[in-house]
Design a protein around this motif. Structure first.
Motif, PDB file in Angstrom:
ATOM      1  N   ALA A 174       0.834  -1.200   0.000  1.00 33.57           N
ATOM      2  CA  ALA A 174       0.000   0.000   0.000  1.00 33.57           C
ATOM      3  C   ALA A 174       0.871   1.253   0.000  1.00 33.57           C
ATOM      4  CB  ALA A 174      -0.923  -0.009   1.218  1.00 33.57           C
ATOM      5  N   THR A 175       1.963   1.220   0.762  1.00 33.79           N
ATOM      6  CA  THR A 175       2.887   2.351   0.794  1.00 33.79           C
ATOM      7  C   THR A 175       3.480   2.600  -0.583  1.00 33.79           C
ATOM      8  OG1 THR A 175       3.441   1.895   3.106  1.00 33.79           O
ATOM      9  CG2 THR A 175       4.979   3.245   1.863  1.00 33.79           C
ATOM     10  N   ALA A 176       3.871   1.524  -1.270  1.00 37.32           N
ATOM     11  CA  ALA A 176       4.419   1.666  -2.619  1.00 37.32           C
ATOM     12  C   ALA A 176       3.372   2.227  -3.581  1.00 37.32           C
ATOM     13  CB  ALA A 176       4.917   0.313  -3.123  1.00 37.32           C
ATOM     14  N   THR A 177       2.130   1.772  -3.459  1.00 41.10           N
ATOM     15  CA  THR A 177       1.058   2.263  -4.329  1.00 41.10           C
ATOM     16  C   THR A 177       0.805   3.744  -4.114  1.00 41.10           C
ATOM     17  OG1 THR A 177       0.009   0.075  -4.309  1.00 41.10           O
ATOM     18  CG2 THR A 177      -1.358   1.936  -4.984  1.00 41.10           C
ATOM     19  N   VAL A 178       0.762   4.164  -2.840  1.00 37.84           N
ATOM     20  CA  VAL A 178       0.558   5.583  -2.531  1.00 37.84           C
ATOM     21  C   VAL A 178       1.721   6.414  -3.063  1.00 37.84           C
ATOM     22  CG1 VAL A 178       0.402   7.263  -0.651  1.00 37.84           C
ATOM     23  CG2 VAL A 178      -0.901   5.142  -0.527  1.00 37.84           C
ATOM     24  N   LEU A 179       2.941   5.917  -2.886  1.00 38.64           N
ATOM     25  CA  LEU A 179       4.120   6.636  -3.372  1.00 38.64           C
ATOM     26  C   LEU A 179       4.050   6.856  -4.880  1.00 38.64           C
ATOM     27  CD1 LEU A 179       7.057   7.717  -3.178  1.00 38.64           C
ATOM     28  CD2 LEU A 179       7.822   5.341  -3.364  1.00 38.64           C
ATOM     29  N   ARG A 182       8.712  14.431  -2.417  1.00 37.09           N
ATOM     30  CA  ARG A 182       7.566  15.060  -1.767  1.00 37.09           C
ATOM     31  C   ARG A 182       7.140  16.307  -2.522  1.00 37.09           C
ATOM     32  NH1 ARG A 182       8.913  16.170   4.296  1.00 37.09           N
ATOM     33  NH2 ARG A 182       6.848  17.109   4.149  1.00 37.09           N
ATOM     34  N   ALA A 183       8.102  17.086  -2.973  1.00 38.56           N
ATOM     35  CA  ALA A 183       7.774  18.291  -3.735  1.00 38.56           C
ATOM     36  C   ALA A 183       7.076  17.938  -5.045  1.00 38.56           C
ATOM     37  CB  ALA A 183       9.054  19.092  -4.013  1.00 38.56           C
ATOM     38  N   THR A 184       7.561  16.882  -5.704  1.00 38.78           N
ATOM     39  CA  THR A 184       6.928  16.438  -6.939  1.00 38.78           C
ATOM     40  C   THR A 184       5.509  15.971  -6.687  1.00 38.78           C
ATOM     41  OG1 THR A 184       9.097  15.728  -7.735  1.00 38.78           O
ATOM     42  CG2 THR A 184       7.189  14.912  -8.929  1.00 38.78           C
ATOM     43  N   ALA A 185       5.296  15.311  -5.558  1.00 42.23           N
ATOM     44  CA  ALA A 185       3.951  14.829  -5.222  1.00 42.23           C
ATOM     45  C   ALA A 185       3.003  15.984  -4.945  1.00 42.23           C
ATOM     46  CB  ALA A 185       4.022  13.903  -4.001  1.00 42.23           C
ATOM     47  N   VAL A 186       3.498  17.036  -4.289  1.00 44.09           N
ATOM     48  CA  VAL A 186       2.635  18.170  -3.942  1.00 44.09           C
ATOM     49  C   VAL A 186       2.295  18.990  -5.169  1.00 44.09           C
ATOM     50  CG1 VAL A 186       2.532  20.327  -2.635  1.00 44.09           C
ATOM     51  CG2 VAL A 186       3.475  18.269  -1.576  1.00 44.09           C
ATOM     52  N   ALA A 224      -4.523   1.004   0.103  1.00 48.08           N
ATOM     53  CA  ALA A 224      -4.159   2.346  -0.354  1.00 48.08           C
ATOM     54  C   ALA A 224      -5.400   3.188  -0.638  1.00 48.08           C
ATOM     55  CB  ALA A 224      -3.288   2.250  -1.604  1.00 48.08           C
ATOM     56  N   VAL A 225      -6.450   2.553  -1.162  1.00 46.14           N
ATOM     57  CA  VAL A 225      -7.706   3.276  -1.409  1.00 46.14           C
ATOM     58  C   VAL A 225      -8.327   3.725  -0.098  1.00 46.14           C
ATOM     59  CG1 VAL A 225     -10.078   3.024  -2.263  1.00 46.14           C
ATOM     60  CG2 VAL A 225      -8.162   2.179  -3.622  1.00 46.14           C
ATOM     61  N   PHE A 226      -8.230   2.879   0.950  1.00 41.99           N
ATOM     62  CA  PHE A 226      -8.701   3.297   2.269  1.00 41.99           C
ATOM     63  C   PHE A 226      -8.018   4.608   2.691  1.00 41.99           C
ATOM     64  CE2 PHE A 226      -9.911  -1.213   3.893  1.00 41.99           C
ATOM     65  CZ  PHE A 226     -11.014  -1.184   3.040  1.00 41.99           C
ATOM     66  N   ALA A 227      -6.765   4.781   2.265  1.00 37.63           N
ATOM     67  CA  ALA A 227      -6.006   5.982   2.612  1.00 37.63           C
ATOM     68  C   ALA A 227      -6.194   7.097   1.601  1.00 37.63           C
ATOM     69  CB  ALA A 227      -4.523   5.637   2.718  1.00 37.63           C
ATOM     70  N   GLY A 228      -7.075   6.909   0.634  1.00 35.35           N
ATOM     71  CA  GLY A 228      -7.297   7.934  -0.376  1.00 35.35           C
ATOM     72  C   GLY A 228      -6.131   8.101  -1.322  1.00 35.35           C
ATOM     73  N   LEU A 229      -5.258   7.099  -1.416  1.00 33.96           N
ATOM     74  CA  LEU A 229      -4.064   7.134  -2.267  1.00 33.96           C
ATOM     75  C   LEU A 229      -3.194   8.351  -1.963  1.00 33.96           C
ATOM     76  CD1 LEU A 229      -5.579   6.055  -5.717  1.00 33.96           C
ATOM     77  CD2 LEU A 229      -4.084   4.715  -4.250  1.00 33.96           C
ATOM     78  N   SER A 230      -3.194   8.787  -0.702  1.00 37.09           N
ATOM     79  CA  SER A 230      -2.450  10.001  -0.377  1.00 37.09           C
ATOM     80  C   SER A 230      -1.754   9.968   0.974  1.00 37.09           C
ATOM     81  CB  SER A 230      -3.392  11.217  -0.412  1.00 37.09           C
ATOM     82  OG  SER A 230      -4.448  11.056   0.517  1.00 37.09           O
ATOM     83  N   SER A 231      -2.197   9.124   1.906  1.00 34.04           N
ATOM     84  CA  SER A 231      -1.668   9.155   3.269  1.00 34.04           C
ATOM     85  C   SER A 231      -0.975   7.843   3.597  1.00 34.04           C
ATOM     86  CB  SER A 231      -2.809   9.422   4.266  1.00 34.04           C
ATOM     87  OG  SER A 231      -2.357   9.265   5.590  1.00 34.04           O
ATOM     88  N   TYR A 232       0.309   7.931   3.969  1.00 34.22           N
ATOM     89  CA  TYR A 232       1.051   6.729   4.336  1.00 34.22           C
ATOM     90  C   TYR A 232       0.577   6.132   5.662  1.00 34.22           C
ATOM     91  CZ  TYR A 232       4.154   8.265   0.590  1.00 34.22           C
ATOM     92  OH  TYR A 232       4.648   8.659  -0.617  1.00 34.22           O
ATOM     93  N   PRO A 233       0.346   6.932   6.713  1.00 40.34           N
ATOM     94  CA  PRO A 233      -0.161   6.338   7.961  1.00 40.34           C
ATOM     95  C   PRO A 233      -1.520   5.666   7.781  1.00 40.34           C
ATOM     96  CG  PRO A 233       0.721   8.527   8.374  1.00 40.34           C
ATOM     97  CD  PRO A 233       0.671   8.358   6.893  1.00 40.34           C
ATOM     98  N   LEU A 234      -2.418   6.295   7.012  1.00 37.58           N
ATOM     99  CA  LEU A 234      -3.726   5.683   6.781  1.00 37.58           C
ATOM    100  C   LEU A 234      -3.597   4.419   5.941  1.00 37.58           C
ATOM    101  CD1 LEU A 234      -6.135   8.717   6.178  1.00 37.58           C
ATOM    102  CD2 LEU A 234      -5.966   7.229   8.186  1.00 37.58           C
TER     103      LEU A 234
END
Length: 345
Positions: free
Chosen positions: A24-29, A227-231, A287-297
């Motif tokens: 999930a972390t890899a998917t969010v990344l 992180r900058a690229t993601a934002v 990852a969908v539970f986390a909205g594809l955006s939050s690593y802790p979630l």
């Protein structure tokens, strides 16, 4: 169900959830940095487990040859485009050599070391060395030229990459499954629970990798660039951050996470060439539970998926997959109502 059974199921769920958390972390990344919903993430899991299985038998794994072929294709395609854009031939040749150098060394090492029956840890490190570069090469072949395409186009490409890697997995490893030896055979008794050494390794490796990723994003220059690229992708480009390198690095990290996950689950279950799809899909659900955006979630969602799968297999084993994947529907509905879709310009 009594307390002892519930404890065993909970341990099984948390163990599986630890692996799903990595995926999930890899998917969010990948989605945050490149906007790619990377369906083939599970294929790297299968490649990791099955590459180690081939090394256990003393054979050169097909993934080593795939690494060399993909590097050759990348070098040829990028050289062609470089010459068309008028780049000096010397620089084009230099880039091609740099692209081919590491895969050539790794493939040669695999050819030399595979028949030597190295210790398990050494074979695991060689497996990571073989599978990890496949991520960056996949990005350069399939996604780099489409970096500015829509999410839908990138998703369609991911489906194609998934089927290509699935077919290659069947070609390299055949239809039979493999189960790798455990990295630690010791067993511990804790009340009604029987903890294996491999389970503890899964917990420790998952926790260590998550901490390393946190340090990478918080402390390192490359992590801050990602992180900058993601934002803000355009803003990162204006600040001199190479979004191309960010994409390559994120895919390489994702391939490493997938290969490591394959090494972790290989001793706990029989892995087939197509086993990675379901495993990766459960990581995607988290990852969908986390909205594809939050690593802790994503971590919390992965533990939830693991527990749901474990208890679902107890109450209705025939429908455990249905239960897990159906759980995504209320989450999608809630997020759709919370954040209504707006048409893109």
């Amino acid at each position: 169900m009594d307390f002892s059974i519930a404890s065993i199921l909970a341990l099984d769920g948390v163990t599986n959830g630890a692996v799903y958390a990595l995926l999930a972390t890899a998917t969010v990344l990948l989605f945050a940095v490149t906007r790619v919903i990377f369906i083939p993430q599970g294929e790297f899991v299968a490649f990791g487990a099955l590459t180690l299985a081939m090394l256990q038998t003393g054979q050169v794994p097909g993934t080593a040859w795939l690494l060399m072929v993909m590097a050759g294709l990348v070098a040829a395609v990028e050289s062609f485009h470089g010459l068309r854009r008028g780049r000096p031939a010397g620089l084009v040749a230099k880039d091609a050599v740099l692209t081919l150098a590491a895969p050539l060394v790794i493939t040669t090492a695999a050819m030399v070391m595979a028949p030597m029956q190295l210790p398990l840890v050494a074979q695991a490190l060689l497996t990571l060395a073989i599978v990890t570069p496949l991520g960056g090469l996949t990005y350069r072949l399939a996604y780099e030229s489409l970096a500015d395409a829509t999410v839908l186009v990138l998703l369609i490409v991911s489906v194609g990459v998934h089927f290509a890697l699935l077919g290659l997995g069947l070609l390299f490893f055949g239809a039979e499954g493999f189960r790798n030896p455990s990295f630690w055979d010791t067993r511990f008794t804790l009340g009604p629970l029987m903890l294996s050494g491999q389970t503890l390794i899964i917990f420790m490796a998952s926790a260590a990798l998550i901490v390393m990723l946190w340090l990478f994003f918080e402390r390192s220059l490359y992590g801050k660039a990602l992180r900058a690229t993601a934002v803000n992708r355009l803003g990162a480009q204006l600040m001199g951050i190479s979004t191309v390198q960010a994409g390559r690095l994120s895919f390489t990290v994702a391939a490493f996470i997938g290969a490591l996950s394959g090494l972790l689950i290989g001793p706990t279950t029989t892995v087939f060439y197509d086993s990675g799809f379901l495993i990766g899909l459960k990581g995607f659900v988290a990852a969908v539970f986390a909205g594809l955006s939050s690593y802790p979630l994503a971590l919390v969602g992965a533990i939830g998926v693991g527990l749901l799968e474990a208890f679902g297999s107890f109450w209705a084993s025939s429908f455990k997959e249905v239960i897990v994947f159906t759980s995504i529907l209320p989450v999608l509905l809630w997020r759709s109502l919370r954040d209504p879709h707006h048409e893109e310009d």
